[in-house]
Design a protein around this motif. Structure first.
Motif, PDB file in Angstrom:
ATOM      1  N   UNK A 209      27.933  81.521  28.686  1.00  0.00           N
ATOM      2  CA  UNK A 209      27.886  82.986  28.646  1.00  0.00           C
ATOM      3  C   UNK A 209      28.101  83.565  30.037  1.00  0.00           C
ATOM      4  N   UNK A 210      27.476  82.959  31.040  1.00  0.00           N
ATOM      5  CA  UNK A 210      27.627  83.431  32.420  1.00  0.00           C
ATOM      6  C   UNK A 210      29.078  83.323  32.873  1.00  0.00           C
ATOM      7  N   UNK A 211      29.698  82.174  32.624  1.00  0.00           N
ATOM      8  CA  UNK A 211      31.075  81.957  33.060  1.00  0.00           C
ATOM      9  C   UNK A 211      32.043  82.900  32.348  1.00  0.00           C
ATOM     10  N   UNK A 212      31.821  83.117  31.061  1.00  0.00           N
ATOM     11  CA  UNK A 212      32.700  84.012  30.308  1.00  0.00           C
ATOM     12  C   UNK A 212      32.590  85.447  30.813  1.00  0.00           C
ATOM     13  N   UNK A 213      31.371  85.927  30.968  1.00  0.00           N
ATOM     14  CA  UNK A 213      31.171  87.283  31.472  1.00  0.00           C
ATOM     15  C   UNK A 213      31.757  87.459  32.861  1.00  0.00           C
ATOM     16  N   UNK A 214      31.587  86.442  33.708  1.00  0.00           N
ATOM     17  CA  UNK A 214      32.136  86.512  35.057  1.00  0.00           C
ATOM     18  C   UNK A 214      33.653  86.617  35.026  1.00  0.00           C
ATOM     19  N   UNK A 215      34.301  85.839  34.154  1.00  0.00           N
ATOM     20  CA  UNK A 215      35.766  85.911  34.044  1.00  0.00           C
ATOM     21  C   UNK A 215      36.211  87.308  33.620  1.00  0.00           C
ATOM     22  N   UNK A 216      35.471  87.923  32.716  1.00  0.00           N
ATOM     23  CA  UNK A 216      35.825  89.286  32.280  1.00  0.00           C
ATOM     24  C   UNK A 216      35.693  90.275  33.437  1.00  0.00           C
ATOM     25  N   UNK A 217      34.646  90.125  34.236  1.00  0.00           N
ATOM     26  CA  UNK A 217      34.465  91.007  35.390  1.00  0.00           C
ATOM     27  C   UNK A 217      35.593  90.791  36.402  1.00  0.00           C
ATOM     28  N   UNK A 218      35.952  89.535  36.629  1.00  0.00           N
ATOM     29  CA  UNK A 218      37.037  89.249  37.571  1.00  0.00           C
ATOM     30  C   UNK A 218      38.370  89.781  37.055  1.00  0.00           C
ATOM     31  N   UNK A 219      38.563  89.755  35.734  1.00  0.00           N
ATOM     32  CA  UNK A 219      39.774  90.358  35.159  1.00  0.00           C
ATOM     33  C   UNK A 219      39.833  91.847  35.499  1.00  0.00           C
ATOM     34  N   UNK A 220      38.703  92.520  35.402  1.00  0.00           N
ATOM     35  CA  UNK A 220      38.652  93.949  35.723  1.00  0.00           C
ATOM     36  C   UNK A 220      38.912  94.197  37.194  1.00  0.00           C
ATOM     37  N   UNK A 221      38.347  93.329  38.048  1.00  0.00           N
ATOM     38  CA  UNK A 221      38.589  93.448  39.481  1.00  0.00           C
ATOM     39  C   UNK A 221      40.066  93.232  39.791  1.00  0.00           C
ATOM     40  N   UNK A 222      40.672  92.271  39.113  1.00  0.00           N
ATOM     41  CA  UNK A 222      42.095  91.971  39.350  1.00  0.00           C
ATOM     42  C   UNK A 222      42.964  93.185  39.083  1.00  0.00           C
ATOM     43  N   UNK A 223      42.599  93.958  38.093  1.00  0.00           N
ATOM     44  CA  UNK A 223      43.373  95.159  37.760  1.00  0.00           C
ATOM     45  C   UNK A 223      43.337  96.175  38.892  1.00  0.00           C
ATOM     46  N   UNK A 224      42.323  96.091  39.747  1.00  0.00           N
ATOM     47  CA  UNK A 224      42.185  97.040  40.855  1.00  0.00           C
ATOM     48  C   UNK A 224      42.711  96.516  42.176  1.00  0.00           C
ATOM     49  N   UNK A 225      42.593  95.215  42.394  1.00  0.00           N
ATOM     50  CA  UNK A 225      42.875  94.709  43.752  1.00  0.00           C
ATOM     51  C   UNK A 225      44.022  93.723  43.846  1.00  0.00           C
ATOM     52  N   UNK A 226      44.345  93.010  42.785  1.00  0.00           N
ATOM     53  CA  UNK A 226      45.339  91.936  42.921  1.00  0.00           C
ATOM     54  C   UNK A 226      46.737  92.517  43.109  1.00  0.00           C
ATOM     55  N   UNK A 227      47.493  91.898  43.980  1.00  0.00           N
ATOM     56  CA  UNK A 227      48.870  92.316  44.206  1.00  0.00           C
ATOM     57  C   UNK A 227      49.703  91.955  42.974  1.00  0.00           C
ATOM     58  N   UNK A 228      50.652  92.806  42.605  1.00  0.00           N
ATOM     59  CA  UNK A 228      51.547  92.447  41.486  1.00  0.00           C
ATOM     60  C   UNK A 228      52.416  91.277  41.874  1.00  0.00           C
ATOM     61  N   UNK A 229      52.875  90.468  40.901  1.00  0.00           N
ATOM     62  CA  UNK A 229      53.719  89.335  41.230  1.00  0.00           C
ATOM     63  C   UNK A 229      55.013  89.786  41.892  1.00  0.00           C
ATOM     64  N   UNK A 230      55.520  88.951  42.818  1.00  0.00           N
ATOM     65  CA  UNK A 230      56.751  89.281  43.544  1.00  0.00           C
ATOM     66  C   UNK A 230      57.948  89.232  42.599  1.00  0.00           C
TER      67      UNK A 230
END
Length: 230
Positions: A209-230
């Motif tokens: 449960x912890x790992x799954x929830x963390x992945x969902x949070x990181x997905x949300x963070x990625x939408x804000x901070x990750x650079x788009x693919x080149x």
């Protein structure tokens, strides 16, 4: 002046230093929680007078700060992943593991910032993982968001562990004991969404449960901070 800025007093017949004091305090907390920690009890474990400890710290809160910083040293990995998601995932997982080794940590997480060297290093590692992916304000909010999830999940898990020990029932035994009441309540038809979750949902362990929830949070963070693919 913080506890880390004050020099330690000179040695005396019973050798003392902050490292020994903190180790004794952590041992007491691991055995009986934060309620088991006091300057007097730590001094007794070290065969020293309580007043001697006040040469190394001024309050019990400073002792807690030192204890948290010591455990923060367990959270830092020897090798830090280059990928930002994996870096935050590793730090989050190691924070959970440290809290399960030292359950009292859950009571202190999310309090005042840890200003010790290990605490600052953990914060640095989180910020550095996202450095360059977005402006600093976005990075800070992202780190705060991940930390809020991790702290909340850890506190809930530790609270469940404590409740299980206090009741003397395993989670399965508790579910069996409370099952008739829950089924009667669901049979009223007043809780259809809850009924669906109970009857059709998949039960997973706390780690999953912890790992799954963390992945969902990181997905949300990625939408804000990750650079788009080149």
């Amino acid at each position: 002046m913080t506890v880390w800025d004050r020099p330690e007093p000179p040695d005396r017949p019973v050798p003392l230093d902050r490292e020994r004091i903190v180790a004794a305090a952590i041992a007491l907390a691991d055995e009986g929680g934060l309620a088991a920690v006091s300057v007097r009890k730590v001094a007794a474990r070290l065969n020293a007078g309580p007043m001697r400890l006040y040469g190394y710290l001024s309050t019990k809160e400073e002792l807690f700060d030192l204890m948290v910083d010591e455990v923060n040293g367990e959270i830092l990995p020897e090798e830090r992943p280059v990928d930002w998601r994996e870096a935050l995932r590793v730090l989050s997982r190691r924070t959970r593991e440290a809290a399960l080794r030292h359950e009292w940590l859950a009571d202190l997480l999310g309090g005042r910032p840890s200003l010790g060297p290990n605490g600052l290093a953990v914060t640095e590692a989180k910020l550095a993982a996202l450095d360059g992916l977005a402006d600093i304000d976005t990075v800070m909010r992202a780190v705060e968001t991940v930390s809020a999830y991790v702290i909340g999940a850890i506190r809930r898990e530790v609270a469940n562990l404590r409740a299980e020990r206090a009741s003397g029932l395993s989670e399965l035994d508790w579910q069996r004991a409370s099952g008739p009441h829950v089924m009667n309540m669901l049979a009223t038809g007043l809780f259809p969404a809850l009924a669906k979750a109970v009857h059709d949902g998949t039960d997973v362990d706390a780690g999953t449960a912890f790992a799954t929830g963390l992945d969902w949070v990181l997905d949300a963070v990625a939408a804000k901070v990750a650079r788009p693919p080149a």
